[in-house]
Design an enzyme around this catalytic site. Sequence first.
Site, PDB file in Angstrom:
ATOM      1  CE1 TYR A 131      -3.266  -2.844   0.594  1.00 33.46           C
ATOM      2  CE2 TYR A 131      -2.889  -2.675   2.968  1.00 33.46           C
ATOM      3  CZ  TYR A 131      -3.495  -3.296   1.888  1.00 33.46           C
ATOM      4  OH  TYR A 131      -4.321  -4.362   2.106  1.00 33.46           O
ATOM      5  CB  CYS A 174       1.848   0.450   4.119  1.00 37.70           C
ATOM      6  SG  CYS A 174       2.532  -0.760   5.269  1.00 37.70           S
ATOM      7  CG  PHE A 206       4.899  -1.888   8.916  1.00 36.13           C
ATOM      8  CD1 PHE A 206       5.823  -1.967   9.944  1.00 36.13           C
ATOM      9  CD2 PHE A 206       3.583  -1.611   9.233  1.00 36.13           C
ATOM     10  CE1 PHE A 206       5.437  -1.789  11.268  1.00 36.13           C
ATOM     11  CE2 PHE A 206       3.186  -1.433  10.548  1.00 36.13           C
ATOM     12  CZ  PHE A 206       4.109  -1.512  11.571  1.00 36.13           C
ATOM     13  CB  CYS A 207       4.952  -0.679   2.216  1.00 36.22           C
ATOM     14  SG  CYS A 207       3.639  -1.912   2.403  1.00 36.22           S
TER      15      CYS A 207
END
Length: 321
Positions: free
Chosen positions: A100, A103, A105-106
């Site tokens: 995403y 995001c 974490f991405c």
Amino acid sequence: MRKVNGLATLSRALSCGGGGVEKRLAQAALMSTRSSSLSNTHIFSQKLAERLGLLRPSLARSVSGTMSSAAASSLAQDARAKEKLPSENFLPKEVVLYQYEACPFCNKIKAFLDYNNIPYKIVEVNPISKKEIKWSDYKKVPILKVDGEQMVDSSDIINKLFLRINPDSSIRNEEEKKWCEWVDNHLVHVLSPNIYRSTSEALESFDYITTHGNFSFTERLVAKYAGAAAMYFVSKKLKKKHNITDERAALYEAAETWVDALEGRHYLGGSKPNLADLAVFGVLRPIRYLMSGKDMVEHTRIGEWYSRMENTVGESARIKE
């Protein structure tokens, strides 16, 4: 038509202010995975909240304002700190990140890939249908495929890649490990209450998300307004869950805590960023040019380190298709 009905249902529920609704939204915002047997309306609101609850809208990386003279004079040093990929150790043919856009974490993974000059492709996952990751038993993002090998969990992905690039290196010293864990266990939880702090900030966040995320036209309409309303209420639950009384104060405290950890060094890693530097930078990058990120830079000492990291990480290694 089902999506429109979903909006009406969500709007009525929010107007009632029921605790049960807020509980479901908070659970969804914490990226819980539920059975596909739930109703279409509940799935939509859950997946939407999952998409956004711990995610931070990432704005264009154009630098606003004037760089401090100290940062400007260190441009050459920042360039030298940029990691060069040791091709003899790690030469993947194809790296694909399922993500995403907003995001955190991405964005940790993208910061690592960008810094190490590892070319990668992006597959933006639709947060409602998740059809782009139907092939995987793992139904969260990020997912990274390296020459067909699936990797999951942002910290595990980064650790594995680091060891492939540096097979003879220790993965992390104790200081580096401590601050990598601090990012996952504390810093990310401070962000959502800040970017959804007010209705205007929630709409600011969703304006970016709905423009850059993988939404259909109908989903985009529903997401922008129902999503902003939902996450405004969810953020209040997240404040309580993580014992936050003042969102901005918590954000400023986290930023100052990180600067104190640097102890006057350009990076926690010394002359060049380590995994903790990249993790902090990665999760902050999506909020940097939102109102909350601008306030953070204005009211704390983190701006100089952030600008240095921005210069050092450099341009995206993403392969445009």
